[in-house]
Every structure is written in C-alpha cells, then in structure tokens.
Design a protein around this motif. Structure first.
Motif, mmCIF file in Angstrom:
data_model
loop_
_atom_site.group_PDB
_atom_site.id
_atom_site.type_symbol
_atom_site.label_atom_id
_atom_site.label_comp_id
_atom_site.label_asym_id
_atom_site.label_seq_id
_atom_site.Cartn_x
_atom_site.Cartn_y
_atom_site.Cartn_z
ATOM 1 N N THR A 109 0.818 -1.212 0.000
ATOM 2 C CA THR A 109 0.000 0.000 0.000
ATOM 3 C C THR A 109 0.856 1.267 0.000
ATOM 4 N N GLU A 110 2.028 1.193 0.620
ATOM 5 C CA GLU A 110 2.939 2.337 0.653
ATOM 6 C C GLU A 110 4.167 2.116 -0.223
ATOM 7 N N ASP A 111 4.262 0.919 -0.808
ATOM 8 C CA ASP A 111 5.384 0.539 -1.675
ATOM 9 C C ASP A 111 6.724 0.752 -0.967
ATOM 10 N N ILE A 112 6.833 0.198 0.242
ATOM 11 C CA ILE A 112 8.095 0.271 0.974
ATOM 12 C C ILE A 112 8.463 -1.116 1.496
ATOM 13 N N THR A 113 9.753 -1.351 1.595
ATOM 14 C CA THR A 113 10.278 -2.593 2.166
ATOM 15 C C THR A 113 11.123 -2.240 3.369
ATOM 16 N N GLU A 114 10.892 -2.922 4.470
ATOM 17 C CA GLU A 114 11.639 -2.671 5.696
ATOM 18 C C GLU A 114 12.277 -3.982 6.183
ATOM 19 N N THR A 115 13.349 -3.837 6.932
ATOM 20 C CA THR A 115 13.975 -4.982 7.593
ATOM 21 C C THR A 115 13.531 -4.984 9.052
ATOM 22 N N PHE A 116 13.075 -6.134 9.510
ATOM 23 C CA PHE A 116 12.523 -6.258 10.859
ATOM 24 C C PHE A 116 13.351 -7.226 11.708
ATOM 25 N N GLU A 117 13.200 -7.071 13.014
ATOM 26 C CA GLU A 117 13.742 -8.014 13.985
ATOM 27 C C GLU A 117 12.600 -8.475 14.873
ATOM 28 N N ALA A 118 12.571 -9.773 15.162
ATOM 29 C CA ALA A 118 11.520 -10.303 16.031
ATOM 30 C C ALA A 118 12.085 -11.433 16.883
ATOM 31 N N LYS A 119 11.659 -11.453 18.125
ATOM 32 C CA LYS A 119 12.011 -12.543 19.033
ATOM 33 C C LYS A 119 10.754 -13.362 19.279
ATOM 34 N N VAL A 120 10.815 -14.639 18.912
ATOM 35 C CA VAL A 120 9.640 -15.510 18.980
ATOM 36 C C VAL A 120 9.965 -16.743 19.807
ATOM 37 N N ASP A 121 9.165 -17.002 20.838
ATOM 38 C CA ASP A 121 9.338 -18.169 21.698
ATOM 39 C C ASP A 121 8.481 -19.325 21.199
ATOM 40 N N ILE A 122 9.090 -20.498 21.125
ATOM 41 C CA ILE A 122 8.383 -21.725 20.732
ATOM 42 C C ILE A 122 8.117 -22.522 22.003
ATOM 43 N N HIS A 123 6.859 -22.843 22.228
ATOM 44 C CA HIS A 123 6.463 -23.530 23.462
ATOM 45 C C HIS A 123 6.130 -24.998 23.183
ATOM 46 N N ILE A 124 5.828 -25.716 24.244
ATOM 47 C CA ILE A 124 5.322 -27.089 24.139
ATOM 48 C C ILE A 124 3.828 -27.049 24.384
ATOM 49 N N PRO A 125 2.973 -27.566 23.500
ATOM 50 C CA PRO A 125 3.360 -28.195 22.229
ATOM 51 C C PRO A 125 3.983 -27.191 21.255
#
Length: 204
Positions: A168-184
């Motif tokens: 929609t804005e025709d932009i590309t950004e680089t992101f950082e994310a911290k994601v926790d994987i749980h049980i299950p």
C-alpha cells in the motif's frame, strides 16, 4: 572579515548552531573501537570475574569437540546481547553449553544448519509481522527471512531478521523479532517485533 556568532552559515543556520551540529556529527561518527577491544573493556566490568575464571581450563575439550563455556565466552555473549539484543552474535558453535545463542540460518554467511526448520522460521516471521501490522496499522507482507539465531529456552527461541513489503505504501523494511516456541511446538509467542535497530556499541 571574521564571521560573528550571530551571522548566517551557508547552510542557513547561525554559525554557533552549525558548530554544535558539527560537534554532534563528529561524536556520532567517531571511530568505534574494534570488537576485541570492546570485549576487553566489557570483561573488566564483571565484578565476579575472578570467580568465573577460577578452575578454567581453556584447553579442555569435550567428547563432541567443543569446550566448556569460559569466562571469555560468557562475556562475549553478554556483549552481543548488550549491543544487538542477540540478533547478531559471534560463532559459539565451539562452546559446549546449551545457554549460548547460535546462528542457525544465514545464507549470506553460508550457515544453513537450521535450513530444515526454515518453514517454521517463515511462519514465525509471518506471525510477527501480522502482530506488527495490528499494532501499527500497517500492511506488511511478502516475508523474506534473512537470518535466524536460536537459543535453547522454552524449549527454544528464535531471533529473526527478515524483510517485509508494504504494497500500500510501496516500501520494504527490515525487521527483527524474538519468537518463543512452546510445548506443544505449535504454540508460539512473539516477544517483540520492531524495525531493525542499529547496534549499540559498547564504548565506555
């Protein structure tokens, strides 16, 4: 003729303001010490250094070819966390300790030990960008994973660096994310997601 402090600078600001801007620019662009020097300075901040170094044998090798975590390894990892929040780390594959953060996917550095989990990494990045869109009212999609670090907690945590495009804005950004994987394993929590931040170099 000498220019007074109140006269105009060619950039359209007073000379004294121009001097202040130049000083700030010089401070921002001053030479950053090499990492080895920053690490030595950082190691000196540990009040329990003597305790961490006691009975340390840097020549000890475990059966899998790794060595027990040394004080230097501990300080190096802590410096990585301080400077980049764990998104850019040194190579700790030689350390036989589950608490290190390892780069598991970085095609640019020819690291593909985690390539088997790439579909899961992409799903985590998509979950993270969907959360970002909801929080910021954006429309980023078309995720491309650039690099992934992993830490053995809960049972494991991804440090994802990825690109996403907002059509929609025709932009590309680089992101950082911290994601926790749980049980299950199907349960995942996005700890945080943000536009990529520059390193916060340790320069006391």
């Amino acid at each position: 003729m000498e220019m007074s402090s109140s006269s105009k600078h060619p950039l359209g600001v007073s000379q004294d303001k121009a001097d202040v801007k130049k000083q700030k620019l010089d401070e921002l662009t001053k030479e950053i010490p090499p990492r080895e020097e920053r690490l030595k300075l950082f190691m000196d901040t540990f009040k329990n250094r003597a305790y961490l170094e006691q009975d340390e044998d840097e020549n000890e090798v475990l059966s899998d070819g790794t060595h027990p975590m040394t004080f230097r390894d501990i300080a190096s990892l802590e410096l990585d966390l301080y400077e980049t929040d764990g998104f850019d780390v040194q190579d700790y594959s030689h350390v036989g300790d589950a608490s290190v953060i390892l780069t598991c996917y970085d095609p640019e550095a020819n690291i593909n030990r985690g390539a088997f989990y790439l579909p899961e990494m992409i799903e985590c990045a998509e979950q993270a960008i969907n959360q970002y869109n909801g929080e910021k009212g954006k429309h980023f999609g078309d995720v491309h994973v650039i690099k992934v670090n992993v830490e053995a907690v809960c049972p494991y945590r991804y440090y994802l660096t990825f690109e996403a495009h907002d059509a929609t804005e025709d932009i590309t950004e680089t992101f950082e994310a911290k994601v926790d994987i749980h049980i299950p394993i199907t349960e995942r929590t996005v700890d945080f997601v943000r536009i990529r931040q520059p390193p916060r170099f340790y320069c006391p």
